[in-house]
Design an enzyme around this catalytic site. Structure first.
Site, PDB file in Angstrom:
ATOM      1  N   ARG A  52     -36.216 106.935  -0.110  1.00 23.37           N
ATOM      2  CA  ARG A  52     -36.560 107.628  -1.356  1.00 23.37           C
ATOM      3  C   ARG A  52     -38.062 107.513  -1.609  1.00 23.37           C
ATOM      4  O   ARG A  52     -38.688 106.531  -1.229  1.00 23.37           O
ATOM      5  CB  ARG A  52     -35.822 106.988  -2.534  1.00 23.37           C
ATOM      6  CG  ARG A  52     -34.330 107.292  -2.591  1.00 23.37           C
ATOM      7  CD  ARG A  52     -33.691 106.691  -3.827  1.00 23.37           C
ATOM      8  NE  ARG A  52     -33.699 105.244  -3.801  1.00 23.37           N
ATOM      9  CZ  ARG A  52     -34.531 104.455  -4.450  1.00 23.37           C
ATOM     10  NH1 ARG A  52     -35.465 104.970  -5.239  1.00 23.37           N
ATOM     11  NH2 ARG A  52     -34.459 103.156  -4.340  1.00 23.37           N
ATOM     12  N   TYR A  65     -33.998 113.045   3.705  1.00 25.86           N
ATOM     13  CA  TYR A  65     -33.423 111.696   3.813  1.00 25.86           C
ATOM     14  C   TYR A  65     -32.711 111.234   2.546  1.00 25.86           C
ATOM     15  O   TYR A  65     -33.247 111.331   1.441  1.00 25.86           O
ATOM     16  CB  TYR A  65     -34.521 110.679   4.152  1.00 25.86           C
ATOM     17  CG  TYR A  65     -33.959 109.413   4.781  1.00 25.86           C
ATOM     18  CD1 TYR A  65     -33.772 109.335   6.157  1.00 25.86           C
ATOM     19  CD2 TYR A  65     -33.588 108.328   4.007  1.00 25.86           C
ATOM     20  CE1 TYR A  65     -33.234 108.191   6.749  1.00 25.86           C
ATOM     21  CE2 TYR A  65     -33.048 107.177   4.590  1.00 25.86           C
ATOM     22  CZ  TYR A  65     -32.880 107.120   5.958  1.00 25.86           C
ATOM     23  OH  TYR A  65     -32.348 105.999   6.546  1.00 25.86           O
ATOM     24  N   LYS A  99     -28.015 109.963  -6.037  1.00 29.78           N
ATOM     25  CA  LYS A  99     -28.908 109.418  -7.063  1.00 29.78           C
ATOM     26  C   LYS A  99     -29.318 110.490  -8.080  1.00 29.78           C
ATOM     27  O   LYS A  99     -29.390 110.234  -9.278  1.00 29.78           O
ATOM     28  CB  LYS A  99     -30.152 108.798  -6.406  1.00 29.78           C
ATOM     29  CG  LYS A  99     -29.805 107.630  -5.515  1.00 29.78           C
ATOM     30  CD  LYS A  99     -29.195 106.529  -6.301  1.00 29.78           C
ATOM     31  CE  LYS A  99     -28.345 105.539  -5.597  1.00 29.78           C
ATOM     32  NZ  LYS A  99     -28.843 104.564  -4.704  1.00 29.78           N
ATOM     33  N   HIS A 139     -25.894 102.189 -11.671  1.00 26.30           N
ATOM     34  CA  HIS A 139     -26.131 101.860 -10.260  1.00 26.30           C
ATOM     35  C   HIS A 139     -25.357 100.578  -9.939  1.00 26.30           C
ATOM     36  O   HIS A 139     -25.936  99.502  -9.816  1.00 26.30           O
ATOM     37  CB  HIS A 139     -27.636 101.667 -10.056  1.00 26.30           C
ATOM     38  CG  HIS A 139     -28.070 101.599  -8.619  1.00 26.30           C
ATOM     39  ND1 HIS A 139     -29.269 101.047  -8.238  1.00 26.30           N
ATOM     40  CD2 HIS A 139     -27.478 102.025  -7.471  1.00 26.30           C
ATOM     41  CE1 HIS A 139     -29.393 101.132  -6.926  1.00 26.30           C
ATOM     42  NE2 HIS A 139     -28.334 101.709  -6.436  1.00 26.30           N
ATOM     43  N   SER A 188     -31.685  98.534  -5.279  1.00 24.37           N
ATOM     44  CA  SER A 188     -31.480  99.022  -3.918  1.00 24.37           C
ATOM     45  C   SER A 188     -31.750  97.905  -2.910  1.00 24.37           C
ATOM     46  O   SER A 188     -32.716  97.157  -3.046  1.00 24.37           O
ATOM     47  CB  SER A 188     -32.433 100.186  -3.646  1.00 24.37           C
ATOM     48  OG  SER A 188     -32.191 101.205  -4.580  1.00 24.37           O
ATOM     49  N   CYS A 232     -30.175  95.150  -2.374  1.00 27.87           N
ATOM     50  CA  CYS A 232     -30.033  93.787  -2.903  1.00 27.87           C
ATOM     51  C   CYS A 232     -28.588  93.303  -2.867  1.00 27.87           C
ATOM     52  O   CYS A 232     -28.229  92.353  -3.560  1.00 27.87           O
ATOM     53  CB  CYS A 232     -30.589  93.699  -4.314  1.00 27.87           C
ATOM     54  SG  CYS A 232     -32.376  93.838  -4.348  1.00 27.87           S
ATOM     55  N   ASP A 283     -21.910 101.670  -4.796  1.00 31.55           N
ATOM     56  CA  ASP A 283     -23.272 102.030  -5.238  1.00 31.55           C
ATOM     57  C   ASP A 283     -23.350 102.563  -6.667  1.00 31.55           C
ATOM     58  O   ASP A 283     -24.316 102.292  -7.359  1.00 31.55           O
ATOM     59  CB  ASP A 283     -23.856 103.068  -4.275  1.00 31.55           C
ATOM     60  CG  ASP A 283     -25.372 103.174  -4.357  1.00 31.55           C
ATOM     61  OD1 ASP A 283     -26.036 102.113  -4.341  1.00 31.55           O
ATOM     62  OD2 ASP A 283     -25.892 104.293  -4.456  1.00 31.55           O
ATOM     63  N   ARG A 316     -29.585 103.563   7.947  1.00 27.67           N
ATOM     64  CA  ARG A 316     -28.329 103.614   7.180  1.00 27.67           C
ATOM     65  C   ARG A 316     -27.165 104.153   8.015  1.00 27.67           C
ATOM     66  O   ARG A 316     -27.360 104.902   8.965  1.00 27.67           O
ATOM     67  CB  ARG A 316     -28.510 104.536   5.968  1.00 27.67           C
ATOM     68  CG  ARG A 316     -29.640 104.077   5.034  1.00 27.67           C
ATOM     69  CD  ARG A 316     -29.155 103.769   3.673  1.00 27.67           C
ATOM     70  NE  ARG A 316     -30.161 103.087   2.867  1.00 27.67           N
ATOM     71  CZ  ARG A 316     -29.886 102.462   1.730  1.00 27.67           C
ATOM     72  NH1 ARG A 316     -28.653 102.439   1.261  1.00 27.67           N
ATOM     73  NH2 ARG A 316     -30.815 101.857   1.044  1.00 27.67           N
TER      74      ARG A 316
HETATM   75  P1  GTP Z   1     -28.470 100.156  -1.505  1.00 26.50           P
HETATM   76  O1  GTP Z   1     -27.527 100.892  -0.616  1.00 26.50           O
HETATM   77  O2  GTP Z   1     -29.909 100.399  -1.184  1.00 26.50           O
HETATM   78  O3  GTP Z   1     -28.199 100.387  -2.950  1.00 26.50           O
HETATM   79  O4  GTP Z   1     -28.304  98.567  -1.147  1.00 26.50           O
HETATM   80  P2  GTP Z   1     -27.182  97.518  -1.581  1.00 26.50           P
HETATM   81  O5  GTP Z   1     -27.482  96.977  -2.929  1.00 26.50           O
HETATM   82  O6  GTP Z   1     -25.846  98.060  -1.341  1.00 26.50           O
HETATM   83  O7  GTP Z   1     -27.479  96.303  -0.556  1.00 26.50           O
HETATM   84  P3  GTP Z   1     -26.684  95.864   0.766  1.00 26.50           P
HETATM   85  O8  GTP Z   1     -25.375  95.241   0.455  1.00 26.50           O
HETATM   86  O9  GTP Z   1     -26.708  96.971   1.735  1.00 26.50           O
HETATM   87  O10 GTP Z   1     -27.645  94.708   1.278  1.00 26.50           O
HETATM   88  C1  GTP Z   1     -29.019  94.940   1.503  1.00 26.50           C
HETATM   89  C2  GTP Z   1     -29.610  93.839   2.348  1.00 26.50           C
HETATM   90  O11 GTP Z   1     -29.413  92.575   1.697  1.00 26.50           O
HETATM   91  C3  GTP Z   1     -28.949  93.734   3.709  1.00 26.50           C
HETATM   92  O12 GTP Z   1     -29.938  93.479   4.689  1.00 26.50           O
HETATM   93  C4  GTP Z   1     -28.038  92.553   3.562  1.00 26.50           C
HETATM   94  O13 GTP Z   1     -27.833  91.914   4.781  1.00 26.50           O
HETATM   95  C5  GTP Z   1     -28.749  91.652   2.548  1.00 26.50           C
HETATM   96  N1  GTP Z   1     -27.788  90.861   1.737  1.00 26.50           N
HETATM   97  C6  GTP Z   1     -26.684  91.314   1.108  1.00 26.50           C
HETATM   98  N2  GTP Z   1     -25.993  90.324   0.494  1.00 26.50           N
HETATM   99  C7  GTP Z   1     -26.709  89.192   0.726  1.00 26.50           C
HETATM  100  C8  GTP Z   1     -26.518  87.823   0.346  1.00 26.50           C
HETATM  101  O14 GTP Z   1     -25.573  87.439  -0.329  1.00 26.50           O
HETATM  102  N3  GTP Z   1     -27.486  86.941   0.771  1.00 26.50           N
HETATM  103  C9  GTP Z   1     -28.549  87.333   1.524  1.00 26.50           C
HETATM  104  N4  GTP Z   1     -29.436  86.411   1.882  1.00 26.50           N
HETATM  105  N5  GTP Z   1     -28.759  88.620   1.904  1.00 26.50           N
HETATM  106  C10 GTP Z   1     -27.849  89.537   1.514  1.00 26.50           C
HETATM  107  C1  SPV Z   2     -30.621 103.247  -2.945  1.00 27.22           C
HETATM  108  O1  SPV Z   2     -31.825 103.312  -2.646  1.00 27.22           O
HETATM  109  O2  SPV Z   2     -30.224 102.637  -3.986  1.00 27.22           O
HETATM  110  C2  SPV Z   2     -29.593 103.847  -2.070  1.00 27.22           C
HETATM  111  C3  SPV Z   2     -30.056 104.665  -0.934  1.00 27.22           C
HETATM  112  O3  SPV Z   2     -28.415 103.696  -2.313  1.00 27.22           O
HETATM  113  S1  SPV Z   2     -30.418 106.298  -1.371  1.00 27.22           S
HETATM  114  O4  SPV Z   2     -29.182 107.064  -1.317  1.00 27.22           O
HETATM  115  O5  SPV Z   2     -31.378 106.813  -0.396  1.00 27.22           O
HETATM  116  O6  SPV Z   2     -30.946 106.342  -2.713  1.00 27.22           O
HETATM  117 MN    MN Z   3     -28.040 102.203  -4.018  1.00 29.32          MN
END
Ligand code: GTP
Ligand code: SPV
Ligand code: MN
Length: 594
Positions: free
Chosen positions: A69, A210, A219, A239, A261, A263, A286, A378
């Site tokens: 984004r 993307y 979003k 979110h 995002s 996290c 999400d 992704r």
């Molecule tokens: P978006 O799709 O961008 O909204 O991301 P999300 O909030 O769904 O995050 P996601 O679960 O994909 O995790 C993002 C990154 O954080 C990845 O590299 C994970 O491996 C890492 N991660 C997730 N949960 C944990 C955790 O409990 N501890 C640690 N250290 N890293 C984590």
């Molecule tokens: C985020 O950035 O929170 C995502 C990926 O879930 S995107 O769909 O590109 O916004």
């Molecule tokens: Mn997201």
């Protein structure tokens, strides 16, 4: 085609401006999908993965300038600047439309314009909303087919409805006769626009192919436009992941969690509990649409139909349900491609096979230190393929929520878990969440930034009014029916190492929250809120010392003085800040002796 004359008129008007070679109405069928995917394989945009290893799955590499984004090119075009608020890029709607019409003129030359009728939310839910996206990207079509409900059935609903959100998208790369296409057409960053018109409920996106810039149901619609609908209609577009959790006695509850995002939403939504007897099921990873229903409880619906998840560090250890969700019928963007036709990324759980191609199409020397997969690479996969998917994930009523979690990446300052004393205190927590910036957006300064409710890049109106909406929502029901609110932080570090093991071990925190929702477990009051009494987080079988646990809950007065200063500065941006939040901040200062 459709019987809806408004829709036909709208499609024709845009076709006249963008001058595609062809117009194609998407029916969402498997044949159509295969036809588009085969076309992309022929044109060199996609690689079909090895069917024995990953059936019916495809690999894509984006242009290196188009990997996430772009918040600096994302605009809220409300009539008045004040309505976009201090945290959004505002632009005058008429001026923006004039500029963009110039960009859209002839922008689909040499390409097909796809018409995608889609529905956010289960097909027959009263909280669902319809949209139609025009795009010249077949990649967008095959992704929207997974992440939304799309095609013939939705068009039939639009036939009988005069309300749909019109979404226009072009990659901004017209082709002159005879001009060869590139692998990933897009426009340079200064010509990208992701524009939202909250008053007229329109989305105009140009120049990027993307993720959230291009899959407009996600979003742009389900958060930015939906948040404005929600404000007007008395619900919430957030979110947030949605999960179901069942204790060893068979009692089930549902939680939502808002983390910025990258996290940890997808990971938490799908986690496999390490605590014996507990079960976690996934409703969404999400976005959540939330509404108080007749029984006075807050219900959540996942408006999406699939996952667009971060690949790096996803493995059978960290997130087996995600790994199984992408075992077939999946799309991968900007990960590595192995010589046997499968995907690879850092942290996938096995060594990189020799001869793996990186996301830029290069083969590395062993000494090369750039990652094989882009940090924001992704996967796209249908939610229905997730082994942990909840039986109620498509329930048109949604699921009743018992707890709301807020979190972010904080290496210092913020304890592992904190419980709010009441709704307004919880809203204060949500409104002050900070997080270290991640790779999910391009061009952000590294460091901690305030990302209230994880909605900083996704709120379609004045964030101060959004805070007030949260305060108001807390008055919709009896206090005892409101979800409890918590802050969590999996990311606290000491000497560069995470103090908490995270991932599936987060089930220990979920179990504690579950019991707190039944008013069980011993707690302690702190100046910040309520924490578990010593020994209340089950750490059996974990390799964690008493000192590490103390560190995880440590409230450092110096760090909190800086934190409060930073919250003050954050709040000072808002002319519309609700008095309740001012009061919460004053109370925090008093509690901390500041
Ligand atoms: P978006 O799709 O961008 O909204 O991301 P999300 O909030 O769904 O995050 P996601 O679960 O994909 O995790 C993002 C990154 O954080 C990845 O590299 C994970 O491996 C890492 N991660 C997730 N949960 C944990 C955790 O409990 N501890 C640690 N250290 N890293 C984590
Ligand atoms: C985020 O950035 O929170 C995502 C990926 O879930 S995107 O769909 O590109 O916004
Ligand atoms: Mn997201």
């Amino acid at each position: 085609m459709t019987k809806n004359h408004d829709l036909i008129h709208w499609v024709n008007k845009w076709a006249e401006l963008m001058t595609p070679d062809k117009i194609y109405w998407c029916d969402g069928s498997e044949e159509e999908n295969q036809h588009l995917l085969n076309g992309m394989v022929s044109s060199g945009m996609a690689v079909r993965l090895n069917d024995k290893l990953r059936p019916n799955s495809y690999y894509f590499q984006s242009d290196p300038s188009d990997v996430a984004r772009v918040e600096s090119r994302t605009f809220i075009c409300s009539e008045s600047r004040e309505d976009a608020g201090p945290t959004n890029n505002w632009h005058d709607p008429e001026q923006m439309k004039t500029t963009l019409r110039e960009h859209y003129k002839g922008c689909m030359k040499g390409r097909t314009m796809y018409v995608i009728p889609f529905c956010m939310g289960p097909l027959h839910s009263d909280i669902s909303h319809l949209g139609v996206q025009l795009t010249d990207s077949p990649y967008v079509v095959v992704n929207m087919r997974i992440t939304t409900r799309m095609g013939k059935e939705v068009l039939a609903l639009i036939d009988h409805s005069d309300i749909f959100v019109p979404c226009v998208h072009s990659v901004g790369y017209p082709l002159e006769p005879g001009q060869p296409d590139v692998k990933w057409p897009c426009a340079p960053i200064e010509r990208k626009y992701i524009a939202h018109f909250p008053e007229t409920r329109e989305i105009w996106s140009f120049g990027s192919g993307y993720g959230g810039n291009a899959l407009l149901g996600k979003k742009c619609f389900a958060l930015r436009i939906a948040s404005t609908l929600a404000l007007d209609e008395g619900w919430m577009a957030e979110h947030m992941l949605i999960l179901g959790i069942t204790n060893p006695q068979g009692e089930k509850k549902y939680f939502v969690a808002a983390f910025p995002s990258a996290c940890g939403k997808t990971n938490l939504a799908m986690l496999t509990p390490t605590l014996p007897g507990w079960k976690v099921e996934t409703i969404g990873d999400d976005i959540a649409w939330l509404e108080f229903r007749h029984d006075g409880r807050l219900y959540a619906v996942n408006p999406e139909n699939g996952f667009f998840g971060v690949a790096p560090c996803t493995s059978m250890d960290t997130n087996p349900n995600a790994m199984l969700s992408v075992s077939k019928n999946a799309l991968f963007t900007n990960v590595g491609l192995t010589p046997d036709g499968d995907v690879w990324w850092e942290g996938i759980g096995h060594d990189m096979p020799p001869g793996t191609m990186d996301w830029k199409g290069r083969f590395h020397e062993p000494t090369h230190c750039e990652p094989i997969a882009h940090l924001n690479s992704r996967f796209t996969a249908p939610a229905s393929q997730c082994p942990s998917i909840d039986p109620d994930w498509e329930n048109p009523m949604g699921v009743p929520i018992s707890a709301i979690l807020f979190g972010g990446r904080r290496a210092t300052t913020v304890p592992l878990i904190l419980e709010a004393r009441n709704w307004d205190h919880g809203v204060f927590m949500g409104s002050t969440i900070g997080s270290e910036v991640t790779a999910a957006a391009i061009g952000l300064k590294p460091g901690v930034r305030r990302d209230p409710f994880a909605m900083l890049p996704f709120c379609g109106y004045n964030m101060g009014d959004y805070f007030a909406h949260w305060i108001e929502m807390g008055k919709c029901t009896r206090p005892e029916l409101l979800p409890k609110i918590f802050t969590v932080n999996w990311f606290r570090k000491k000497e560069g190492q995470f103090l908490w093991p995270g991932y599936c071990e987060n089930s220990r925190i979920l179990a504690y929250i579950f019991d707190r929702c039944n008013n069980e477990r011993k707690t302690e009051n702190t100046p910040l809120g309520v924490i578990p009494a010593t020994g209340e987080i089950n750490t059996e079988g974990l390799d964690i010392t008493t000192e590490q646990l103390e560190q995880l809950f440590r409230i450092d007065p110096d760090e909190w003085k800086d934190e409060v200063d930073s919250i003050d500065e954050h709040y000072n941006k808002f002319s519309h800040l609700p008095a309740e939040l001012h009061n919460e901040l004053e109370m925090l200062k008093i509690n901390l002796g500041l």
